[in-house]
Design a protein around this motif. Structure first.
Motif, PDB file in Angstrom:
ATOM      1  N   GLN A  88     -27.741  -2.983 108.708  1.00  0.00           N
ATOM      2  CA  GLN A  88     -27.622  -1.543 108.465  1.00  0.00           C
ATOM      3  C   GLN A  88     -28.477  -0.737 109.446  1.00  0.00           C
ATOM      4  O   GLN A  88     -28.052   0.308 109.935  1.00  0.00           O
ATOM      5  CB  GLN A  88     -28.008  -1.176 107.028  1.00  0.00           C
ATOM      6  N   ALA A  91     -26.718  -0.677 112.662  1.00  0.00           N
ATOM      7  CA  ALA A  91     -25.607   0.290 112.607  1.00  0.00           C
ATOM      8  C   ALA A  91     -26.140   1.717 112.745  1.00  0.00           C
ATOM      9  O   ALA A  91     -25.524   2.545 113.428  1.00  0.00           O
ATOM     10  CB  ALA A  91     -24.853   0.136 111.288  1.00  0.00           C
ATOM     11  N   LEU A 109     -18.990  10.501 109.998  1.00  0.00           N
ATOM     12  CA  LEU A 109     -19.067   9.093 109.619  1.00  0.00           C
ATOM     13  C   LEU A 109     -18.225   8.871 108.368  1.00  0.00           C
ATOM     14  O   LEU A 109     -18.410   9.536 107.359  1.00  0.00           O
ATOM     15  CB  LEU A 109     -20.520   8.707 109.352  1.00  0.00           C
ATOM     16  N   LEU A 110     -17.298   7.923 108.452  1.00  0.00           N
ATOM     17  CA  LEU A 110     -16.421   7.668 107.305  1.00  0.00           C
ATOM     18  C   LEU A 110     -16.865   6.437 106.527  1.00  0.00           C
ATOM     19  O   LEU A 110     -16.657   6.351 105.327  1.00  0.00           O
ATOM     20  CB  LEU A 110     -14.972   7.480 107.785  1.00  0.00           C
ATOM     21  N   GLU A 111     -17.449   5.479 107.228  1.00  0.00           N
ATOM     22  CA  GLU A 111     -17.857   4.243 106.550  1.00  0.00           C
ATOM     23  C   GLU A 111     -18.906   3.518 107.380  1.00  0.00           C
ATOM     24  O   GLU A 111     -18.826   3.477 108.604  1.00  0.00           O
ATOM     25  CB  GLU A 111     -16.619   3.334 106.383  1.00  0.00           C
ATOM     26  N   SER A 112     -19.886   2.942 106.699  1.00  0.00           N
ATOM     27  CA  SER A 112     -20.845   2.049 107.351  1.00  0.00           C
ATOM     28  C   SER A 112     -21.043   0.898 106.381  1.00  0.00           C
ATOM     29  O   SER A 112     -21.561   1.093 105.273  1.00  0.00           O
ATOM     30  CB  SER A 112     -22.155   2.790 107.608  1.00  0.00           C
ATOM     31  N   SER A 113     -20.598  -0.284 106.758  1.00  0.00           N
ATOM     32  CA  SER A 113     -20.624  -1.388 105.787  1.00  0.00           C
ATOM     33  C   SER A 113     -20.927  -2.716 106.468  1.00  0.00           C
ATOM     34  O   SER A 113     -20.795  -2.842 107.691  1.00  0.00           O
ATOM     35  CB  SER A 113     -19.272  -1.466 105.064  1.00  0.00           C
ATOM     36  N   PRO A 114     -21.313  -3.721 105.675  1.00  0.00           N
ATOM     37  CA  PRO A 114     -21.574  -5.032 106.277  1.00  0.00           C
ATOM     38  C   PRO A 114     -20.264  -5.695 106.713  1.00  0.00           C
ATOM     39  O   PRO A 114     -19.229  -5.466 106.090  1.00  0.00           O
ATOM     40  CB  PRO A 114     -22.213  -5.836 105.137  1.00  0.00           C
ATOM     41  N   SER A 123     -22.280  -5.401 111.423  1.00  0.00           N
ATOM     42  CA  SER A 123     -21.951  -4.122 110.785  1.00  0.00           C
ATOM     43  C   SER A 123     -20.575  -3.627 111.204  1.00  0.00           C
ATOM     44  O   SER A 123     -20.068  -3.983 112.272  1.00  0.00           O
ATOM     45  CB  SER A 123     -22.997  -3.078 111.169  1.00  0.00           C
ATOM     46  N   LYS A 124     -20.008  -2.812 110.348  1.00  0.00           N
ATOM     47  CA  LYS A 124     -18.745  -2.136 110.658  1.00  0.00           C
ATOM     48  C   LYS A 124     -18.964  -0.633 110.467  1.00  0.00           C
ATOM     49  O   LYS A 124     -19.502  -0.213 109.441  1.00  0.00           O
ATOM     50  CB  LYS A 124     -17.652  -2.624 109.707  1.00  0.00           C
TER      51      LYS A 124
END
Lengths: 183, 390
Positions: A88, A91, A109-114, A123-124
């Motif tokens: 994270q 990211a 930012l729409l998404e920050s995920s593993p 990260s994605k």
């Protein structure tokens, strides 16, 4: 005979110097320590560092794979990646670098995920932006991992309207095929 | 000898024919000197309007009506009404931490938030606006465009005519091209000095304290040196700032001890919201020292703002120097104390506790974060962390 020889030689040079080359299937980049399976019929740029492919043109959609050193200065932020940084935080540095790019506007930012890439936790990030010059809205998915002293990233950027949805599945297939040659 | 004389005359004649005059009358206002726009100037204005439209469509501009109207009011005080009738000045603020300000020839002036948050009072704002407004009234963009056009015409003429002159001609033209490129960087020293001088006169006439005029540039220079800022912008470049400082020092000697308005309080109140906008961007860019200063200035006026305390916590957490983690924790707790529904501070506290291995506290704060912010973009990460807390 000499004429034929020259013709072959000229054709060879024209092909070798062309800015774009057709790709598809397995692609190995030994110098960058990765392999990836590219979609059939896409074109690879021969003029940029790293791997950049597109089907309809760089302003419509691109898939890009890049690798750089962890301690390398980033272009738009003074923040740096560091060894053993959790995904994270990694990211967050990537997001801050994008947000600080003066040529990008309307960043969202729409998404920050593993996520995992080549079996390595990373990260994605999913985000939207507009360029300062144009009014075209782009959407992007970025996968990032850290391996040894290197950061690897694979990114899909496409015009948010129509093009993004059209090739997003192709990109996911490409990213799932990404492998480090020597983990 | 005769050949050389002919060549010289030919060059001189060609230059005279190809050159447009760069000197133009300034816009002074009043019916006796009404402003007549020239055809190339019209094209320049049209292009400016096109570029402005792009900026207007982006999310770069500050939409805080009170703040924007305040800076426009300051600009109004600087020129008499007759000038404003001929040029409709409009000041807009770009939400960007770079040290920049620039004027379009049609009177629209853009000032970056980073520039305004470095100021201490209204007199400093007036100085910057007066400088930029002078670029407009004295039609510097038109002069510069004509100057560049003449230089390009000069180079074309020079290249053709000096070809027979052999090797020296080639070298001269090569050096000339590099020189021409160098000239493209910003307005000439003369035009900038004119903007300083005329602008200074406007600030003094509007009853602002002349002693305040150079202080902004001095502070910017310190920032540029201290932070090793490398900005390709006029006000972000070290030599240009030095020129401004020297010019204003000279100008101030004309009015020793005059005194006048500073308007510190009203200025700080009006621009207060800008501190947090800019601090947020400076944190992203890793400029922690500037961000800290901005948040602290905001808090000196609004000490109960939960978001400001959170941002201060972010400065400490991300800077991560000796003692910063404890400072960050105190700031996040202060933020929650001010507003118990402020979600981001719970997440930050949860992550700090997790790093310290304090799992029960981490779990409590992270759970609270998800309750307050169920649609959080980083929800998946938080759920992972909560698993680690079990």
């Amino acid at each position: 005979m000499t004429k034929k020889y020259w013709l072959v030689l000229i054709l060879f040079f024209i092909t070798a110097c062309a800015p774009w080359a057709k790709v598809g299937g397995d692609y190995r980049e030994e110098s960058q320590n990765y392999s990836v399976t590219l979609p059939e019929g896409w074109m690879k740029s021969n003029t940029v560092d790293g791997l950049l492919v597109t089907r309809d043109g760089v302003l419509l959609q691109t898939i890009r794979v890049e690798r750089f050193k962890i301690d390398q200065d980033l272009k738009h932020t003074r923040k740096k990646y560091s060894q053993n940084m959790p995904p994270q935080e990694m990211a967050d540095v990537t997001i801050d670098n994008i947000k600080s790019d003066p040529l990008i506007t309307n960043f969202k930012l729409l998404e920050s995920s593993p996520a995992t890439l080549s079996g390595i936790p990373g990260s994605k990030i999913v985000y939207e932006f507009k360029t300062k010059e144009g009014q075209l809205r782009f959407k992007c998915i970025h996968y990032g991992i850290m391996s040894g002293e290197w950061i690897y990233g694979i990114r899909y950027v496409a015009a948010a309207r129509h093009y993004f949805d059209k090739d997003v599945q192709t990109f996911e297939t490409v990213s799932q095929s990404f492998r480090l040659l020597k983990p | 000898m005769k050949k050389a004389l002919y060549l010289f005359i030919l060059i001189a004649l060609s230059l005279l024919a190809g050159c447009e005059t760069t000197s133009v009358l300034p816009i002074r206002g009043g019916s006796s000197s009404s402003f007549q726009m020239e055809s190339d100037e019209r094209r320049l204005w049209n292009r400016s309007e096109e570029e402005e439209k792009k900026l207007e469509r982006s999310d770069l501009l500050c939409r805080d009506e009170e703040l924007v109207s305040y800076v426009n009011e300051v600009a109004k005080k600087l020129y008499p009404a007759e000038v404003h009738q001929q040029v409709s000045f409009r000041i807009a603020i770009i939400k960007n931490p770079l040290l920049n300000a620039f004027a379009y020839p049609n009177g629209t002036i853009y000032v970056h938030s980073g520039m305004i948050t470095r100021m201490e009072n209204e007199a400093e704002l007036a100085t910057l606006l007066a400088h930029e407004m002078t670029h407009v009234t004295h039609r510097h963009a038109l002069q510069q465009m004509r100057d560049l056009k003449n230089k390009a015409a000069f180079m074309a003429t020079f290249n053709v005519l000096t070809l027979p002159a052999g090797v020296w001609g080639s070298i001269a033209s090569l050096l000339g091209q590099v020189g021409t490129l160098a000239a493209v960087q910003g307005y000439s020293r003369e035009l900038e000095t004119e903007a300083d001088t005329e602008g200074f006169g406007l600030v003094v006439a509007a009853q602002y304290d002349p002693a305040e005029t150079g202080k902004l540039f001095l502070r910017l220079k310190e920032d540029v040196e201290e932070q090793k800022i490398e900005e390709p912008f006029f006000f972000g470049s070290h030599p240009r700032l030095q020129e401004r400082i020297e010019n204003y020092e000279k100008l101030q000697t004309l009015h020793p001890g005059k005194g006048g308005m500073k308007k510190e309080e009203v200025f700080s109140q009006k621009i207060c919201a800008l501190f947090l906008i800019d601090a947020d961007q400076n944190i992203s860019a890793g400029n922690y020292k500037i961000a800290q200063r901005e948040v602290e200035r905001f808090l000196s006026q609004k000490p109960d703002d939960a978001h400001a305390h959170f941002l201060l916590g972010e400065v400490y957490r991300q800077r991560n120097e000796q003692g910063d983690q404890d400072r960050a924790m105190a700031s996040y707790q202060e933020s929650i104390g001010k507003n118990p529904s402020y979600a981001n501070s719970y997440k930050a506290l949860g992550l700090l506790h997790l790093k310290k291995g304090e799992k029960p506290q981490a779990k409590e704060h992270l759970q609270r974060y998800l309750i307050l912010s169920p649609q959080a973009q980083d929800r998946a990460y938080i759920l992972e962390y909560l698993k680690q807390c079990e």
